[in-house]
Design a protein around this motif. Structure first.
Motif, short mmCIF file in Angstrom:
data_model
loop_
_atom_site.label_atom_id
_atom_site.label_comp_id
_atom_site.label_asym_id
_atom_site.label_seq_id
_atom_site.Cartn_x
_atom_site.Cartn_y
_atom_site.Cartn_z
N LEU A 184 -2.41 47.24 -55.76
CA LEU A 184 -2.53 48.07 -54.57
C LEU A 184 -3.90 48.73 -54.54
O LEU A 184 -4.51 48.98 -55.59
N ARG A 185 -4.39 49.01 -53.34
CA ARG A 185 -5.62 49.78 -53.23
C ARG A 185 -5.39 51.20 -53.76
O ARG A 185 -4.31 51.77 -53.60
N SER A 186 -6.43 51.76 -54.37
CA SER A 186 -6.34 53.10 -54.94
C SER A 186 -5.90 54.13 -53.90
O SER A 186 -5.05 54.99 -54.17
N PHE A 187 -6.47 54.06 -52.70
CA PHE A 187 -6.14 55.02 -51.65
C PHE A 187 -4.68 54.88 -51.22
O PHE A 187 -4.01 55.87 -50.91
N HIS A 188 -4.19 53.66 -51.21
CA HIS A 188 -2.79 53.41 -50.87
C HIS A 188 -1.87 54.10 -51.88
O HIS A 188 -0.89 54.77 -51.50
N VAL A 189 -2.17 53.96 -53.16
CA VAL A 189 -1.40 54.63 -54.19
C VAL A 189 -1.41 56.15 -53.97
O VAL A 189 -0.38 56.81 -54.02
N GLU A 190 -2.59 56.68 -53.69
CA GLU A 190 -2.74 58.12 -53.52
C GLU A 190 -1.90 58.63 -52.34
O GLU A 190 -1.21 59.66 -52.45
N MET A 191 -1.94 57.92 -51.23
CA MET A 191 -1.20 58.36 -50.06
C MET A 191 0.32 58.23 -50.26
O MET A 191 1.10 59.05 -49.75
N MET A 192 0.75 57.25 -51.04
CA MET A 192 2.18 57.12 -51.30
C MET A 192 2.67 58.22 -52.25
O MET A 192 3.77 58.75 -52.09
N VAL A 193 1.86 58.57 -53.25
CA VAL A 193 2.23 59.68 -54.14
C VAL A 193 2.30 60.98 -53.33
O VAL A 193 3.22 61.78 -53.49
N LEU A 194 1.34 61.16 -52.44
CA LEU A 194 1.37 62.34 -51.56
C LEU A 194 2.64 62.36 -50.72
O LEU A 194 3.31 63.39 -50.61
#
Length: 290
Positions: A184-194
């Motif tokens: 997964l893209r790093s930003f995608h991971v970040e937004m899903m954790v958020l």
């Protein structure tokens, strides 16, 4: 060596931080880019750090520093509004005269520059968007909207609400993504954790938080992930194919199950076996039991 899950995750978080030297190099290169663009271009906004580096969720294992610069709309938009690829090539050619070793990113949205200390800069050229945000190349010759300051403030506010524990948790999930060769893209991971913590007011112990987050991401990744900034409605995972999405979902579900077993083993005092499960989750990059 750590003998508990809490100590192991604390050790991992320490290992994920950029070194002081890497931060110094990054600040110096961003400053040099600022001087270069102010000297050679008409600007809407001088270069500034965006992405994980600016949001303080970058992990040392990734080492990519994202920088954005906004060019003058009046001076350059009429020339490039119909061809963002030509715009990107023009920026790359200008940077090559200064740095000599630049290349357009594989996603065709940025120019990559070697930074030193095993780090690279992804420079994203843009234009200020009427109505808010910025227009950046979309990889197909057109443009897409984005708003990095919005995402920065969103993560900052959530991190404050969660007693400064959201950003470290994001880094731990990005470490999972890195250990699994970036499904997964790093930003995608970040937004899903958020998204997984959008209504929470506390983050539990790291072992529990990571296990819960893996399970949440396994559910979330099945559907498209909307950018929380609007307008316009767009999705941050449009580059994920159906096969890639299913593969990531399977991987997350399997690792969520391993993490759940690790929690059970920890609770029964079998810490060595729990470390074995966590090492499966992190593909051999979890701290050794000691």
């Amino acid at each position: 060596m750590p003998a508990s899950g809490q100590a192991a995750f604390d050790e991992m978080l320490a290992d994920l931080r950029l070194t002081d030297r890497q931060r110094e190099v990054a600040r110096g290169r961003i400053g040099h880019l600022d001087t270069f663009f102010r000297t050679n271009y008409q600007l809407g906004k001088a270069p500034w750090a965006i992405g994980s580096y600016n949001r303080e969720t970058l992990i040392r294992w990734e080492r990519d520093v994202d920088v954005m610069v906004a060019l003058s709309v009046a001076a350059y938009w009429p020339r490039y509004k119909d061809d963002s690829r030509a715009f990107l090539a023009w920026i790359r050619d200008g940077l090559n005269r200064e740095y000599h070793t630049t290349r357009v990113s594989t996603r065709l949205i940025s120019v990559r520059l070697f930074l030193g200390e095993e780090m690279e800069v992804d420079l994203v050229p843009s234009f200020v968007r009427q109505g808010g945000g910025y227009l950046i190349p979309n990889g197909l010759g057109g443009w897409r909207s984005t708003n990095p300051p919005f995402h920065h403030d969103l993560i900052k506010a959530a991190n404050v609400r969660l007693a400064s524990r959201l950003k470290p948790l994001v880094r731990l999930l990005k470490a999972w993504n890195n250990a699994n060769e970036h499904p997964l893209r790093s930003f995608h991971v970040e937004m899903m954790v958020l998204s997984a913590h959008r209504t929470a007011y506390a983050v539990p112990a790291w072992s529990t938080a990571v296990a819960q987050s893996l399970a949440s991401l396994a559910g979330q990744v099945a559907a498209r992930c909307p950018d929380p900034w609007a307008p316009p409605l767009q999705f941050i995972d449009d580059d994920l194919s159906g096969i890639e999405r299913q593969s990531a979902r399977n991987m997350l579900a399997a690792d969520a199950a391993s993490a759940a077993r690790a929690l059970q083993l920890e609770q029964s005092g079998r810490h060595r076996q729990a470390f074995g499960e966590w090492d499966t989750v992190y593909r051999g990059k979890f701290p050794a039991y000691g």
